[in-house]
Design an enzyme around this catalytic site. Sequence first.
Site, PDB file in Angstrom:
ATOM      1  N   CYS A  79       0.819  -1.223   0.000  1.00  0.00           N
ATOM      2  CA  CYS A  79       0.000   0.000   0.000  1.00  0.00           C
ATOM      3  C   CYS A  79       0.847   1.266   0.000  1.00  0.00           C
ATOM      4  O   CYS A  79       0.336   2.352  -0.275  1.00  0.00           O
ATOM      5  CB  CYS A  79      -0.939   0.002   1.198  1.00  0.00           C
ATOM      6  SG  CYS A  79      -1.903  -1.488   1.326  1.00  0.00           S
ATOM      7  N   HIS A  85      -3.552   7.046   2.693  1.00  0.00           N
ATOM      8  CA  HIS A  85      -3.884   5.737   2.130  1.00  0.00           C
ATOM      9  C   HIS A  85      -5.308   5.380   2.555  1.00  0.00           C
ATOM     10  O   HIS A  85      -5.700   5.581   3.705  1.00  0.00           O
ATOM     11  CB  HIS A  85      -2.889   4.679   2.625  1.00  0.00           C
ATOM     12  CG  HIS A  85      -3.299   3.291   2.254  1.00  0.00           C
ATOM     13  ND1 HIS A  85      -3.734   2.979   0.996  1.00  0.00           N
ATOM     14  CD2 HIS A  85      -3.370   2.142   2.974  1.00  0.00           C
ATOM     15  CE1 HIS A  85      -4.048   1.700   0.953  1.00  0.00           C
ATOM     16  NE2 HIS A  85      -3.851   1.177   2.140  1.00  0.00           N
ATOM     17  N   ASN A 117     -10.117  -0.650  -0.274  1.00  0.00           N
ATOM     18  CA  ASN A 117      -8.666  -0.489  -0.180  1.00  0.00           C
ATOM     19  C   ASN A 117      -8.034  -1.065  -1.456  1.00  0.00           C
ATOM     20  O   ASN A 117      -8.069  -2.266  -1.671  1.00  0.00           O
ATOM     21  CB  ASN A 117      -8.182  -1.232   1.075  1.00  0.00           C
ATOM     22  CG  ASN A 117      -6.678  -1.150   1.271  1.00  0.00           C
ATOM     23  OD1 ASN A 117      -5.948  -0.743   0.372  1.00  0.00           O
ATOM     24  ND2 ASN A 117      -6.218  -1.562   2.438  1.00  0.00           N
TER      25      ASN A 117
HETATM   26  O1  UT7 Z   1      -3.834  -1.337   3.490  1.00  0.00           O
HETATM   27  C1  UT7 Z   1      -3.106  -2.207   4.251  1.00  0.00           C
HETATM   28  C2  UT7 Z   1      -3.411  -2.318   5.603  1.00  0.00           C
HETATM   29  N1  UT7 Z   1      -4.658  -2.921   5.999  1.00  0.00           N
HETATM   30  C3  UT7 Z   1      -5.382  -2.251   6.886  1.00  0.00           C
HETATM   31  O2  UT7 Z   1      -5.171  -1.098   7.126  1.00  0.00           O
HETATM   32  C4  UT7 Z   1      -6.447  -2.969   7.659  1.00  0.00           C
HETATM   33  C5  UT7 Z   1      -6.334  -2.624   9.125  1.00  0.00           C
HETATM   34  N2  UT7 Z   1      -7.334  -3.244   9.923  1.00  0.00           N
HETATM   35  C6  UT7 Z   1      -8.649  -2.912   9.880  1.00  0.00           C
HETATM   36  O3  UT7 Z   1      -9.039  -2.062   9.102  1.00  0.00           O
HETATM   37  C7  UT7 Z   1      -9.589  -3.563  10.848  1.00  0.00           C
HETATM   38  O4  UT7 Z   1      -8.844  -4.260  11.808  1.00  0.00           O
HETATM   39  C8  UT7 Z   1     -10.624  -4.511  10.184  1.00  0.00           C
HETATM   40  C9  UT7 Z   1     -11.609  -3.702   9.373  1.00  0.00           C
HETATM   41  C10 UT7 Z   1      -9.905  -5.490   9.280  1.00  0.00           C
HETATM   42  C11 UT7 Z   1     -11.390  -5.271  11.237  1.00  0.00           C
HETATM   43  O5  UT7 Z   1     -12.023  -4.375  12.125  1.00  0.00           O
HETATM   44  P1  UT7 Z   1     -11.943  -4.616  13.693  1.00  0.00           P
HETATM   45  O6  UT7 Z   1     -12.759  -3.586  14.328  1.00  0.00           O
HETATM   46  O7  UT7 Z   1     -10.491  -4.697  14.059  1.00  0.00           O
HETATM   47  O8  UT7 Z   1     -12.698  -5.996  13.858  1.00  0.00           O
HETATM   48  P2  UT7 Z   1     -12.139  -7.378  14.425  1.00  0.00           P
HETATM   49  O9  UT7 Z   1     -11.202  -8.000  13.477  1.00  0.00           O
HETATM   50  O10 UT7 Z   1     -11.699  -7.176  15.838  1.00  0.00           O
HETATM   51  O11 UT7 Z   1     -13.485  -8.216  14.430  1.00  0.00           O
HETATM   52  C12 UT7 Z   1     -14.608  -7.866  15.259  1.00  0.00           C
HETATM   53  C13 UT7 Z   1     -15.720  -8.862  15.017  1.00  0.00           C
HETATM   54  C14 UT7 Z   1     -15.274 -10.314  15.106  1.00  0.00           C
HETATM   55  O12 UT7 Z   1     -16.330 -11.045  15.704  1.00  0.00           O
HETATM   56  P3  UT7 Z   1     -16.248 -11.478  17.263  1.00  0.00           P
HETATM   57  O13 UT7 Z   1     -14.998 -12.295  17.365  1.00  0.00           O
HETATM   58  O14 UT7 Z   1     -16.162 -10.176  18.022  1.00  0.00           O
HETATM   59  O15 UT7 Z   1     -17.510 -12.211  17.447  1.00  0.00           O
HETATM   60  C15 UT7 Z   1     -15.140 -10.735  13.667  1.00  0.00           C
HETATM   61  O16 UT7 Z   1     -15.335 -12.111  13.483  1.00  0.00           O
HETATM   62  O17 UT7 Z   1     -16.243  -8.699  13.694  1.00  0.00           O
HETATM   63  C16 UT7 Z   1     -16.270  -9.961  13.013  1.00  0.00           C
HETATM   64  N3  UT7 Z   1     -16.065  -9.731  11.587  1.00  0.00           N
HETATM   65  C17 UT7 Z   1     -17.087  -9.500  10.737  1.00  0.00           C
HETATM   66  N4  UT7 Z   1     -18.424  -9.439  10.920  1.00  0.00           N
HETATM   67  C18 UT7 Z   1     -19.196  -9.176   9.835  1.00  0.00           C
HETATM   68  C19 UT7 Z   1     -14.902  -9.676  10.903  1.00  0.00           C
HETATM   69  N5  UT7 Z   1     -15.144  -9.427   9.604  1.00  0.00           N
HETATM   70  C20 UT7 Z   1     -16.496  -9.307   9.481  1.00  0.00           C
HETATM   71  C21 UT7 Z   1     -17.343  -9.042   8.388  1.00  0.00           C
HETATM   72  N6  UT7 Z   1     -18.670  -8.971   8.613  1.00  0.00           N
HETATM   73  N7  UT7 Z   1     -16.879  -8.825   7.136  1.00  0.00           N
END
Ligand code: UT7
Length: 330
Positions: A114, A254, A284
Amino acid sequence: MLHSVGIVGTGSYTPEKVLTNADLEKMVDTNDEWIVNRTGIRERHIADDKTPVSELCYQAAVKALEDAKVAAEEIELVIVATVTPDFAFPATAALVADRLGAKNAAAFDLSAACTGFIYGVTTAAQFVATGVYRTVLVIGAETLSKILNWEDRSTCVLFGDGAGAAVIQPVEEGYGFKSYELGADGSGGHLLAMLGGGSRNPATPETLQKKMHTLSMAGSEVFKFAVRIMGETALNVIEKAGLQKNDIDLFIPHQANSRIIDASVRRLGIDSGKVFVNLDRYGNMSGASIPVALDEAARGGRLKYGDNLLMVGFGAGLTWGGTVLKWSKR
Ligand code: UT7
């Protein structure tokens, strides 16, 4: 004697096919509300099976060359920043140079995920500043849809395909690039990676079965890194440019996640009206995010002659990079 160097033309291209959050709801256990609240993304563009990344590069490059009023024969170097090249080798940049008719150009690919476009323009600017080359074409392009695990809801909803290009040339004295910062920390390499297909894990039926040819990411760790590094890098390049935060007219971060952008902008204390965001429409696009946003900002009248533009990226590697430039296009 070093020349002032800037961006004299931009172009971008995204594939026609749009995949909405509603479409994704039918593919994996997700919903529009989760995706919008956690990421800010509403839809993304996806290349079809027959379209490699070089095609997206070509389309964006043609527009950038037109905008810069530069002929393909004038290009002396083509840099393609991508982690989804057409092939492991030859370089996608060589294929794109050939398709453009850039007969006088050297060409190489650059792998900084990225942060690729920031690495690319920084590299290009050094060649032009020292007079080694006069015209360099930098393209940030990805077809991440081709390396996603479409059964993994935690990654497949985040990314999209696209390409953005910029023509780098000498500009009026005192304009163009004012500062740069590039960084890398390979100890975080495992946090965002595609582990199969290289020399450490060559392709085998087992690597395929384990889905090692798809993108894997430790989302929350990358999130924390992103918020910290975006603010730090922005402040460093503003200071190196001899400017204050208030001097920045447009900030193109980004486009990974609106929460990362909002948190960094709050920490930085930059007016949110000066921040360019288009990730709701594209998701992204990794190395393509910043140059597509730059092209939209330039064509949409968000950048005026003399404006101070800040661009900051971060991503796999881990890598990060930022630059400040005084916009030289009238
Ligand atoms: O460009 C390169 C770099 N990449 C990035 O910048 C990405 C950086 N990270 C992020 O943007 C975020 O961490 C994410 C958007 C990927 C995830 O958001 P988060 O707030 O960190 O969520 P999480 O991974 O902690 O997941 C929270 C919950 C989980 O459920 P439980 O364990 O709390 O029951 C996940 O299983 O959300 C669930 N979850 C989803 N639910 C519905 C994860 N993906 C999804 C989804 N739809 N697509």
